[in-house]
Design an enzyme around this catalytic site. Sequence first.
Site, PDB file in Angstrom:
ATOM      1  N   GLU A  86      86.904  62.515 -12.280  1.00  4.28           N
ATOM      2  CA  GLU A  86      87.927  61.512 -12.451  1.00  4.28           C
ATOM      3  C   GLU A  86      88.933  62.000 -13.486  1.00  4.28           C
ATOM      4  O   GLU A  86      88.633  62.062 -14.680  1.00  4.28           O
ATOM      5  CB  GLU A  86      87.325  60.189 -12.901  1.00  4.28           C
ATOM      6  CG  GLU A  86      88.319  59.091 -12.638  1.00  4.28           C
ATOM      7  CD  GLU A  86      88.244  57.963 -13.597  1.00  4.28           C
ATOM      8  OE1 GLU A  86      87.769  58.165 -14.722  1.00  4.28           O
ATOM      9  OE2 GLU A  86      88.674  56.879 -13.218  1.00  4.28           O
ATOM     10  N   ASP A 135      82.514  60.693 -14.344  1.00  4.76           N
ATOM     11  CA  ASP A 135      83.371  59.668 -14.921  1.00  4.76           C
ATOM     12  C   ASP A 135      84.113  60.218 -16.137  1.00  4.76           C
ATOM     13  O   ASP A 135      83.533  60.951 -16.943  1.00  4.76           O
ATOM     14  CB  ASP A 135      82.478  58.492 -15.351  1.00  4.76           C
ATOM     15  CG  ASP A 135      83.269  57.307 -15.874  1.00  4.76           C
ATOM     16  OD1 ASP A 135      83.919  56.637 -15.070  1.00  4.76           O
ATOM     17  OD2 ASP A 135      83.238  57.068 -17.100  1.00  4.76           O
TER      18      ASP A 135
END
Length: 509
Positions: A229, A193
């Site tokens: 990401e 993330d």
Amino acid sequence: YSDPHFIGNRRVITHLMEWKYDDIGNECERFLGPYGYGGVQVSPVNEHAIMDGRPWYERYQPVSYVIQTRSGNEQQFRHMVQRCNRAGVRVYVDVVLNHMTGGQQGLGTAGNYFNGHEQQYPGVPFGPEHFNGPESCPTENLEIIDWDNPVQSRNCRLFGLRDLKQSCEYVRRKQIEFLNKLIDFGVAGFRCDASTHMWPEDLQNIFSRLNNLNEEFFPSNSRPFIYHEIIYYGGGGINPNEYISLGRIIEFRFWKEITNVFRGHNQLKWLRNFGTEWGLIDSSDAFIMIDSHDLRVGHNGELGFNINCFEPQLLKAATAFMLAWNYGIPRILSSYRWKQIVKDGKDLNEWVGPPTDLFGNIISIKINPDESWNNQYWMCEHRWKQIYNLVRFKSIVDDEPIINWWDNGDNQIAFSRGNRGFIAFNLQKTRLNNDDNGNADYDKNQLDLRKRLQTGLPAGTYCDIISGDRDGNKCTGKSIIVDQNGWANIYIGHNELDVFFATHLEAKL
Ligand code: LAG
Ligand code: CA
């Protein structure tokens, strides 16, 4: 870190967003395994803040690395990983390493106290010295203001989330411990993330110290699969290339361009050379999607650019293209239902978390004998026939090249994958409707795709895997007859629900 360690010819990952581990274990055994999925991504597994109304995004506010959330505890997680691996399905965990919570205090899902104002997280423990502050983040309020500025982007706060100092050895060590624990349980890798907000050298340090994957399930010396990401649409700012040696990049230009085409803002015919020639990163570095836990609720909160489960025909078509094209590793979001309230192009209910009972427990997925499920709660996009049949298609065509491209100069296309699979799309209607604002004065027949095309396939009768299936020696939907030279009449009417046709070697009678 760019090999997903799929078993056999499996090629596709699904994200069972917010599902409970016991349910995921069941799904691996009864569906994901048998239907050829390569892996499952699970929502963040570690303790996180409990927020008012239990929004989905509370899982992106870590409180400690204890494995306990509404999806289950450490034992349940571990058991699920074993069951999935044995069913041939790999497990990837969404890991939030960039930050802890925002500026609030309270209890986490494992019962640990936290205080974001004072940056105290005794469940780890982390204290103020483990976070970036005025000495490393140059902005006045410690927030990221200039997102293209590498120092701000890495050392300041993302939406107020307390930003961990990963240059600090103690922080690294805690994160490595957590990741290694997951690896030892048998996971195949991680979705990382907010990678843009972490220094590549810090990530390099952390990843290089991770264990090899568990030899009970993986060949020796296997490294974890990591996908990052990195929200990048071209131009200046932080370039994904900085992270290529650290795993795969979630290629945001993929969903953006494909959505644009399928919404009728660009002609299908241009997709002929879609990929690196459009500026996208190399296929071997790419991880792709159409919808995601974030995009579901709009692109930066704005609806109309994304495609989510509330437009199922469009979602299926765009997903079909993703699965049929020869690019990257695809992930399919499997989401839950929520009550959309659209106002001024935004979904006021974008925060709504997973379906729960009166006590706040996540509701289980229930599969009925006829394979239907409690769809008032769960969307189960991964169980939509048009989608799982193309998951199979992707396994069958493997790395065969895209050949026999055909287009009508506008919004009808077809191509084959070597001599193993063939697909055609007819979005002519979308295009014409857009062009003439609905005041159509055209021949409806022009909207049909009716054409003799080269399929690349060996001679025989083939079932369409979209309108139906092959059932023994008959087709339950459409079929085509391929002649000795690979040609067949293809038909996709303008009023058909699904705007595409697909078949492959195993759909041959
Ligand atoms: C991600 N990738 O880089 C996730 O894909 C994305 O879902 C995460 O944001 C983000 N990074 C941080 O992990 C989500 C929501 C945010 C939410 C955040 C933390 O999209 O809206 O922020 O998770 O829960 C929320 C509030 C903010 C508030 C913040 C801090 O929406 O208004 O400032 O919490 O309290
Ligand atoms: Ca950071």
